[in-house]
Write a protein that holds these residues in place. Structure first.
Motif, PDB file in Angstrom:
ATOM      1  N   LEU A 164      48.175  45.547  33.844  1.00  0.00           N
ATOM      2  CA  LEU A 164      47.572  44.301  34.323  1.00  0.00           C
ATOM      3  C   LEU A 164      47.958  43.031  33.504  1.00  0.00           C
ATOM      4  O   LEU A 164      48.022  42.209  33.905  1.00  0.00           O
ATOM      5  CB  LEU A 164      46.172  44.852  34.674  1.00  0.00           C
ATOM      6  CG  LEU A 164      45.397  43.746  35.115  1.00  0.00           C
ATOM      7  CD1 LEU A 164      45.607  43.535  36.627  1.00  0.00           C
ATOM      8  CD2 LEU A 164      43.809  44.188  35.078  1.00  0.00           C
ATOM      9  N   ALA A 165      48.195  43.229  32.338  1.00  0.00           N
ATOM     10  CA  ALA A 165      48.189  42.138  31.264  1.00  0.00           C
ATOM     11  C   ALA A 165      49.605  41.700  31.362  1.00  0.00           C
ATOM     12  O   ALA A 165      49.868  40.563  31.566  1.00  0.00           O
ATOM     13  CB  ALA A 165      48.219  42.754  29.737  1.00  0.00           C
ATOM     14  N   VAL A 166      50.545  42.621  31.700  1.00  0.00           N
ATOM     15  CA  VAL A 166      51.902  42.226  32.140  1.00  0.00           C
ATOM     16  C   VAL A 166      51.802  41.303  33.282  1.00  0.00           C
ATOM     17  O   VAL A 166      52.491  40.270  33.387  1.00  0.00           O
ATOM     18  CB  VAL A 166      52.772  43.316  32.057  1.00  0.00           C
ATOM     19  CG1 VAL A 166      54.197  42.829  32.638  1.00  0.00           C
ATOM     20  CG2 VAL A 166      53.063  43.925  30.796  1.00  0.00           C
ATOM     21  N   MET A 167      51.233  41.573  34.361  1.00  0.00           N
ATOM     22  CA  MET A 167      51.127  41.041  35.396  1.00  0.00           C
ATOM     23  C   MET A 167      50.672  39.665  35.370  1.00  0.00           C
ATOM     24  O   MET A 167      50.918  38.664  36.073  1.00  0.00           O
ATOM     25  CB  MET A 167      50.314  41.892  36.534  1.00  0.00           C
ATOM     26  CG  MET A 167      51.008  43.042  37.071  1.00  0.00           C
ATOM     27  SD  MET A 167      52.617  42.785  37.838  1.00  0.00           S
ATOM     28  CE  MET A 167      53.429  44.511  36.941  1.00  0.00           C
ATOM     29  N   PHE A 168      49.435  39.659  34.526  1.00  0.00           N
ATOM     30  CA  PHE A 168      49.068  38.213  34.361  1.00  0.00           C
ATOM     31  C   PHE A 168      49.901  37.356  33.578  1.00  0.00           C
ATOM     32  O   PHE A 168      50.000  36.092  33.793  1.00  0.00           O
ATOM     33  CB  PHE A 168      47.585  38.330  33.602  1.00  0.00           C
ATOM     34  CG  PHE A 168      46.297  38.784  34.491  1.00  0.00           C
ATOM     35  CD1 PHE A 168      46.238  38.315  35.605  1.00  0.00           C
ATOM     36  CD2 PHE A 168      45.570  39.868  33.982  1.00  0.00           C
ATOM     37  CE1 PHE A 168      45.088  38.485  36.549  1.00  0.00           C
ATOM     38  CE2 PHE A 168      44.606  40.039  34.786  1.00  0.00           C
ATOM     39  CZ  PHE A 168      44.449  39.686  35.925  1.00  0.00           C
ATOM     40  N   LEU A 194      50.083  50.487  41.191  1.00  0.00           N
ATOM     41  CA  LEU A 194      51.286  51.021  41.685  1.00  0.00           C
ATOM     42  C   LEU A 194      52.108  51.410  40.617  1.00  0.00           C
ATOM     43  O   LEU A 194      52.637  52.768  40.539  1.00  0.00           O
ATOM     44  CB  LEU A 194      52.062  50.152  42.609  1.00  0.00           C
ATOM     45  CG  LEU A 194      51.514  49.876  44.213  1.00  0.00           C
ATOM     46  CD1 LEU A 194      52.333  48.863  44.765  1.00  0.00           C
ATOM     47  CD2 LEU A 194      51.585  51.143  44.832  1.00  0.00           C
ATOM     48  N   PHE A 195      52.348  50.618  39.548  1.00  0.00           N
ATOM     49  CA  PHE A 195      53.048  50.925  38.362  1.00  0.00           C
ATOM     50  C   PHE A 195      52.332  52.317  37.734  1.00  0.00           C
ATOM     51  O   PHE A 195      53.099  53.147  37.264  1.00  0.00           O
ATOM     52  CB  PHE A 195      52.985  49.901  37.363  1.00  0.00           C
ATOM     53  CG  PHE A 195      53.878  50.031  36.010  1.00  0.00           C
ATOM     54  CD1 PHE A 195      55.373  50.387  36.163  1.00  0.00           C
ATOM     55  CD2 PHE A 195      52.884  50.374  34.829  1.00  0.00           C
ATOM     56  CE1 PHE A 195      56.019  50.620  34.989  1.00  0.00           C
ATOM     57  CE2 PHE A 195      53.712  50.659  33.743  1.00  0.00           C
ATOM     58  CZ  PHE A 195      55.085  50.611  33.811  1.00  0.00           C
ATOM     59  N   ARG A 243      47.910  36.850  39.691  1.00  0.00           N
ATOM     60  CA  ARG A 243      46.582  36.823  39.907  1.00  0.00           C
ATOM     61  C   ARG A 243      45.820  37.693  40.834  1.00  0.00           C
ATOM     62  O   ARG A 243      46.317  37.888  41.876  1.00  0.00           O
ATOM     63  CB  ARG A 243      45.743  35.471  39.578  1.00  0.00           C
ATOM     64  CG  ARG A 243      46.338  34.365  38.602  1.00  0.00           C
ATOM     65  CD  ARG A 243      45.840  34.771  37.235  1.00  0.00           C
ATOM     66  NE  ARG A 243      46.084  33.895  36.271  1.00  0.00           N
ATOM     67  CZ  ARG A 243      47.103  34.012  35.460  1.00  0.00           C
ATOM     68  NH1 ARG A 243      47.817  35.253  35.358  1.00  0.00           N
ATOM     69  NH2 ARG A 243      47.482  33.293  34.424  1.00  0.00           N
ATOM     70  N   GLY A 244      44.712  38.020  40.459  1.00  0.00           N
ATOM     71  CA  GLY A 244      43.656  38.486  41.533  1.00  0.00           C
ATOM     72  C   GLY A 244      44.159  39.946  42.026  1.00  0.00           C
ATOM     73  O   GLY A 244      44.651  40.828  41.172  1.00  0.00           O
ATOM     74  N   ALA A 245      43.913  40.065  43.387  1.00  0.00           N
ATOM     75  CA  ALA A 245      44.334  41.322  43.973  1.00  0.00           C
ATOM     76  C   ALA A 245      45.608  41.954  43.868  1.00  0.00           C
ATOM     77  O   ALA A 245      46.032  43.083  43.708  1.00  0.00           O
ATOM     78  CB  ALA A 245      43.906  41.303  45.392  1.00  0.00           C
ATOM     79  N   GLU A 246      46.566  40.906  43.821  1.00  0.00           N
ATOM     80  CA  GLU A 246      48.121  41.271  44.077  1.00  0.00           C
ATOM     81  C   GLU A 246      48.341  41.779  42.609  1.00  0.00           C
ATOM     82  O   GLU A 246      49.293  42.740  42.369  1.00  0.00           O
ATOM     83  CB  GLU A 246      48.958  39.796  44.197  1.00  0.00           C
ATOM     84  CG  GLU A 246      50.528  40.160  44.126  1.00  0.00           C
ATOM     85  CD  GLU A 246      50.799  41.140  45.346  1.00  0.00           C
ATOM     86  OE1 GLU A 246      52.017  41.665  44.933  1.00  0.00           O
ATOM     87  OE2 GLU A 246      50.068  41.601  46.407  1.00  0.00           O
ATOM     88  N   ALA A 247      48.084  41.122  41.451  1.00  0.00           N
ATOM     89  CA  ALA A 247      48.075  41.778  40.221  1.00  0.00           C
ATOM     90  C   ALA A 247      47.646  43.149  40.073  1.00  0.00           C
ATOM     91  O   ALA A 247      48.116  44.088  39.535  1.00  0.00           O
ATOM     92  CB  ALA A 247      47.572  40.813  39.221  1.00  0.00           C
ATOM     93  N   GLY A 248      46.316  43.293  40.512  1.00  0.00           N
ATOM     94  CA  GLY A 248      45.546  44.691  40.317  1.00  0.00           C
ATOM     95  C   GLY A 248      46.556  45.571  41.204  1.00  0.00           C
ATOM     96  O   GLY A 248      46.732  46.829  40.831  1.00  0.00           O
TER      97      GLY A 248
END
Length: 108
Positions: free
Chosen positions: A80-84, A99-100, A89-94
């Motif tokens: 999640l930190a990597v996605m940020f 999935l990862f 942001r938001g639901a797409e990052a989660g």
């Protein structure tokens, strides 16, 4: 030693580079499609982690079960930190972090 081109002596290096790039893109696209995880498999992976954590907790003690759950929780938070950091942001990052973390069940 000179390089042998499939077109012979009148080879066009730019055309060869374009052909190489096109083949590389196609190979990467096939690999991405093969490795792609979907939500149902991620849900199965989460279920597997929960069952494994419970079984480890029953047979090896609650601390070991919590360690299994905590390891996957840390992996999820790191993803999640990597996605940020990538700007999501938001639901797409989660969703992508989920999935990862749990999408590996696709290959069970």
């Amino acid at each position: 030693m000179t390089q042998q081109w499939p077109e012979g002596r009148a080879a066009d290096p730019e055309a060869a580079r374009e052909r190489y790039d096109s083949d590389l893109r196609a190979a990467r696209r096939r690999l991405r499609e093969f490795l792609r995880a979907d939500l149902p498999s991620a849900h199965l992976g989460l279920g597997g982690v929960v069952v494994t954590g419970v079984l480890v907790g029953l047979f090896a003690g609650p601390a070991a079960g919590a360690l299994v759950a905590g390891a996957f929780a840390l992996l999820f938070l790191a993803a999640l930190a990597v996605m940020f950091l990538r700007g999501l942001r938001g639901a797409e990052a989660g969703r992508r972090a989920y999935l990862f973390t749990f999408g590996w069940a696709n290959w069970l």
